[in-house]
Every structure is written in structure tokens, then in C-alpha cells.
Design a protein around this motif. Structure first.
Motif, mmCIF file in Angstrom:
data_model
loop_
_atom_site.group_PDB
_atom_site.id
_atom_site.type_symbol
_atom_site.label_atom_id
_atom_site.label_comp_id
_atom_site.label_asym_id
_atom_site.label_seq_id
_atom_site.Cartn_x
_atom_site.Cartn_y
_atom_site.Cartn_z
ATOM 1 N N SER A 154 0.809 -1.374 0.134
ATOM 2 C CA SER A 154 -0.236 -0.372 -0.091
ATOM 3 C C SER A 154 0.780 1.602 -0.524
ATOM 4 C CB SER A 154 -1.184 -0.012 1.223
ATOM 5 O OG SER A 154 -2.037 -1.367 1.159
ATOM 6 N N SER A 155 1.812 1.072 0.580
ATOM 7 C CA SER A 155 2.638 2.614 0.688
ATOM 8 C C SER A 155 3.541 3.031 -0.416
ATOM 9 C CB SER A 155 3.919 1.858 1.413
ATOM 10 O OG SER A 155 4.324 1.032 1.469
ATOM 11 N N GLY A 156 3.277 1.589 -1.317
ATOM 12 C CA GLY A 156 3.998 2.508 -2.815
ATOM 13 C C GLY A 156 3.080 2.073 -3.512
ATOM 14 N N ILE A 157 2.114 2.627 -3.080
ATOM 15 C CA ILE A 157 0.512 2.956 -4.237
ATOM 16 C C ILE A 157 0.893 4.362 -3.942
ATOM 17 C CG2 ILE A 157 -1.711 2.682 -4.367
ATOM 18 C CD1 ILE A 157 -1.114 -0.605 -4.471
ATOM 19 N N HIS A 158 0.359 4.842 -2.510
ATOM 20 C CA HIS A 158 0.281 5.686 -1.783
ATOM 21 C C HIS A 158 1.261 6.729 -1.771
ATOM 22 C CE1 HIS A 158 -3.807 5.336 -0.549
ATOM 23 N NE2 HIS A 158 -3.608 3.962 -0.945
ATOM 24 N N VAL A 159 2.473 7.151 -3.026
ATOM 25 C CA VAL A 159 3.531 7.361 -2.929
ATOM 26 C C VAL A 159 3.020 8.641 -3.509
ATOM 27 C CG1 VAL A 159 5.444 8.453 -3.856
ATOM 28 C CG2 VAL A 159 4.821 5.747 -3.536
ATOM 29 N N ASN A 160 3.826 10.102 -1.855
ATOM 30 C CA ASN A 160 3.444 11.220 -1.897
ATOM 31 C C ASN A 160 1.987 11.723 -1.859
ATOM 32 O OD1 ASN A 160 5.009 13.732 -2.665
ATOM 33 N ND2 ASN A 160 3.979 14.117 -4.294
ATOM 34 N N MET A 161 1.346 10.977 -1.622
ATOM 35 C CA MET A 161 -0.288 11.602 -0.460
ATOM 36 C C MET A 161 0.299 12.331 0.575
ATOM 37 S SD MET A 161 -1.947 10.654 -3.360
ATOM 38 C CE MET A 161 -3.460 10.835 -2.844
ATOM 39 N N LEU A 162 -0.983 13.070 0.802
ATOM 40 C CA LEU A 162 -0.792 13.650 2.286
ATOM 41 C C LEU A 162 -2.127 12.578 3.587
ATOM 42 C CD1 LEU A 162 -0.771 16.628 1.636
ATOM 43 C CD2 LEU A 162 0.450 15.961 2.436
ATOM 44 N N ASP A 163 -2.011 11.148 3.547
ATOM 45 C CA ASP A 163 -2.975 10.289 3.855
ATOM 46 C C ASP A 163 -2.005 9.332 5.209
ATOM 47 O OD1 ASP A 163 -2.398 7.918 2.067
ATOM 48 O OD2 ASP A 163 -3.913 9.085 0.735
ATOM 49 N N GLU A 164 -2.143 8.258 6.013
ATOM 50 C CA GLU A 164 -1.528 7.192 6.315
ATOM 51 C C GLU A 164 -1.649 6.379 5.514
ATOM 52 O OE1 GLU A 164 -0.500 5.192 9.957
ATOM 53 O OE2 GLU A 164 -1.091 7.661 9.766
ATOM 54 N N THR A 165 -2.206 5.754 4.526
ATOM 55 C CA THR A 165 -1.502 4.611 3.747
ATOM 56 C C THR A 165 -0.464 5.476 3.497
ATOM 57 O OG1 THR A 165 -4.175 4.415 3.097
ATOM 58 C CG2 THR A 165 -2.416 2.925 1.869
ATOM 59 N N ALA A 166 0.159 6.370 3.218
ATOM 60 C CA ALA A 166 0.789 6.676 2.417
ATOM 61 C C ALA A 166 2.858 6.521 3.335
ATOM 62 C CB ALA A 166 1.244 7.942 2.306
ATOM 63 N N VAL A 167 2.388 6.295 4.457
ATOM 64 C CA VAL A 167 4.000 5.888 5.708
ATOM 65 C C VAL A 167 3.895 5.147 5.055
ATOM 66 C CG1 VAL A 167 4.119 6.352 8.172
ATOM 67 C CG2 VAL A 167 2.704 7.366 7.674
ATOM 68 N N ASN A 168 5.554 5.293 5.137
ATOM 69 C CA ASN A 168 6.415 3.910 4.628
ATOM 70 C C ASN A 168 6.652 3.390 6.056
ATOM 71 O OD1 ASN A 168 8.399 2.236 3.931
ATOM 72 N ND2 ASN A 168 9.244 3.563 2.500
ATOM 73 N N ARG A 169 6.783 2.386 6.307
ATOM 74 C CA ARG A 169 6.959 1.876 7.879
ATOM 75 C C ARG A 169 7.882 0.864 7.614
ATOM 76 N NH1 ARG A 169 2.759 3.078 10.535
ATOM 77 N NH2 ARG A 169 0.356 3.686 9.515
ATOM 78 N N ASP A 170 8.538 0.345 6.340
ATOM 79 C CA ASP A 170 9.793 -0.296 6.529
ATOM 80 C C ASP A 170 10.919 -0.913 5.198
ATOM 81 O OD1 ASP A 170 8.308 -1.023 4.162
ATOM 82 O OD2 ASP A 170 7.149 -2.252 4.252
ATOM 83 N N GLY A 171 10.741 0.862 4.900
ATOM 84 C CA GLY A 171 12.390 1.442 4.084
ATOM 85 C C GLY A 171 12.189 1.034 2.876
#
Length: 307
Positions: free
Chosen positions: A183-200
Motif C-alpha cells: 500500500s505504501s508504494g501505491i500511495h507515494v507522495n500522498m497526504l494520508d496514513e497509507t502513504a507512511v513508509n513503515r519498512d523502508g
């Protein structure tokens, strides 16, 4: 069963691994049935850890498969070390790694492991010390390949800088309802919780470096909170999975696992079931190739949002 290359190793492995964490709860007859079911369907990759039942799972497995030299040649064994359950610490010291492997080999009644993983990151890790342990294990023939579990890219790079052997696998939690690395790869540069990169960006890192991701808890939501299949908390997801399962004439278990296998990272999910029939359903996932539409439909039905 379909096979794949494990990372940069020379191992050709089944696309689905049989997780043995819960084998400690089986009697000998049931354990024998489970192991035989796996072997009959080509699932000869067995995943262990020294903390599973504090070693009991490894012992029960060795007895259930009637371990001997002939049997050993037909299976692939992976185990993990680095967690001291009693002391409630993590330990990647040379002494602990070597001692742990000797214990694992004794319990599994074998002379070698095909793969050894470091279980969870040790904050006090000395990479040079890990390298010394790995060199000794490799040169002695006790371990043929090495990997990690629950590590991020920088932790892997820190280790790899000192290691003489490639890290071939990284075991990480992943399911339809726990898909943050996707999910974090889909939401790149978005201002939402899913965009948080939790694992590098571990998913892309492993693909770039030919490290096989081994998803654990592929049917769980949260951290061992329960399975999402047939769970009233996930009505939309189960409706979609059941719809697709009916199309392919398989169970919802098969479709849930095929969702992971459909990802082009060529991951090797680790099952956890001790039910032979459910294990068969897991193995059938190797023969299902979901369409792009089906994959995204399942993804969104789990509450995952496309920006």
C-alpha cells in the motif's frame, strides 16, 4: 507443485512453504499425517524456528517424518534463531548463533540446514560477529544458505556489508489485510496514513537485490488477532473472495493465498495450518493465477484504498 529459485541461492524450492510453528500442538499420528500430505503434494520445504514450542515443534517434525539420510535428501529445511524467549531478549552474538544451530540440528536429527534465518533484528548486533558465525557454519557444512526475518533494507545492508554469503530470504508479515508494504508504494507522495513508509520500501528492496520474501501469517489480520476468512469483521472481503473462489472452483483459502502469489515479486508464502485438508487448499493456490482485475478487487474489498 511449481517451484522457484530462492533468492541468489542454488535452491529450487516449492512456491509455498509449510510452516511448522504449531506442530508442537500435534500428536505423532496427526503430525505424520500432515507431513505426509505435504510431501504427497510436492510441498517439501519446511519452515521452523528454535522458539517454536521451545524446540518441541522441531522434535515432533523429525519424528513425524521419520528422519534419516534418505528422507533428508528429499526435503528442504529452514529454521530461525536469534530470539531468547526465556530472557526476553534478541541475540545475534556468534556464540548464540552457533549454539542455536547445534540445538536445531540435534532436534531435527540432521547434519545440516538448507537455510538459516536470523529471526528478529537484534539492536545490539555486531555484523562482523554474525559474519564469523556464518562463515563457521558454512565451512563446516552445517548451514548452506542464510537469510533474515522481519528486517528492513538498512538492517540487511548493514549485515550484508560484513557477510561473505548472500542473504537469500527475508520473512515478513503479509496478508490481504496486512499489506502495508504494498500500500505504501501505491500511495507515494500522498497526504494520508497509507502513504507512511513503515519498512523502508522493503518490497522493492528485496526485488532489486534478489531476496525472496517469505510472507508469514498470510491469513491473519493484525498481529495474531485472528484470520480474516469467514470473519464477520470483513464481510465485503469475504464476499469478493468467495465469488472468485466459486469461479475457479476452489476454496477461499486457495484464493487468499493465490492473491499473494499473483504479485510479481515471486514471494514464497509460509502456511501455518496443521489441518491436512486446509494445507491441500493452500497448495492448490500454486495453480491459480488471478487476473489483474481480480487482484485489485480483492485488495480494495479489504478496505485498501486506491488514490
Amino acid at each position: 507443485m511449481k517451484t522457484m529459485k530462492l533468492g541468489q541461492s542454488n535452491l529450487q524450492v516449492p512456491v509455498i512453504a509449510v510452516g511448522c510453528m504449531r506442530m508442537k500442538d500435534l500428536n505423532k499420528k496427526d503430525a505424520e499425517h500432515l507431513v505426509q500430505t505435504a510431501l504427497e503434494d510436492g510441498a517439501n520445504f519446511f519452515d521452523h524456528a528454535d522458539v517454536y514450542g521451545r524446540g518441541a515443534s522441531e522434535e515432533i517434525f523429525a519424528d513425524a517424518i521419520h528422519m534419516n539420510d534418505t528422507v533428508r535428501e528429499k526435503i528442504i529445511l529452514q529454521s530461525k534463531c536469534g530470539i531468547r524467549k526465556v530472557e526476553n531478549t534478541f541475540d545475534f552474538s556468534k556464540e548464540h548463533i552457533l549454539e542455536s544451530v547445534d540445538g536445531i540440528l540435534k532436534r531435527l536429527k540432521t547434519d545440516y540446514l538448507d537455510v538459516l534465518l536470523l529471526h528478529r533484528p537484534d539492536a545490539l548486533v555486531e555484523p562482523e560477529e554474525v559474519a564469523e558465525a556464518f562463515d563457521k557454519l558454512y565451512s563446516s557444512g552445517k548451514v548452506r544458505n542464510f537469510g533474515v526475518s522481519n528486517h528492513n533494507p538498512m538492517q540487511i545492508q548493514l549485515l550484508q556489508k560484513s557477510l561473505n554469503q548472500p542473504i537469500v530470504a527475508n520473512q515478513l508479515q503479509l496478508s490481504i489485510t496486512h499489506a502495508t508494504m504494498i500500500s505504501s508504494g501505491i500511495h507515494v507522495n500522498m497526504l494520508d496514513e497509507t502513504a507512511v513508509n513503515r519498512d523502508g520500501s522493503i518490497l522493492d528492496f528485496c526485488r532489486l537485490n534478489d531476496i525472496t520474501i517469505q510472507p508469514w501469517s498470510p491469513f491473519q489480520y493484525g498481529f495474531f488477532e485472528g484470520v480474516f476468512l469467514d470473519n464477520e469483521k470483513f464481510p465485503e472481503l469475504n464476499a469478493k473472495i468467495n465469488e472468485i473462489a466459486a469461479k475457479y472452483e476452489v476454496t477461499n483459502t486457495t484464493i487468499a493465498l493465490s492473491w499473494i502469489l499473483r504479485h510479481p515479486a515471486h514471494m514464497q508464502p509460509v502456511t501455518g495450518t496443521m489441518n491436512p485438508e486446509r494445507l491441500k487448499d493452500c497448495i492448490k493456490a500454486a495453480d491459480i493465477y488471478l487476473t489483474r482485475q481480480e487482484w485489485y478487487d480483492i485488495y480494495r474489498a479489504a478496505g485498501n484504498i486506491l488514490p
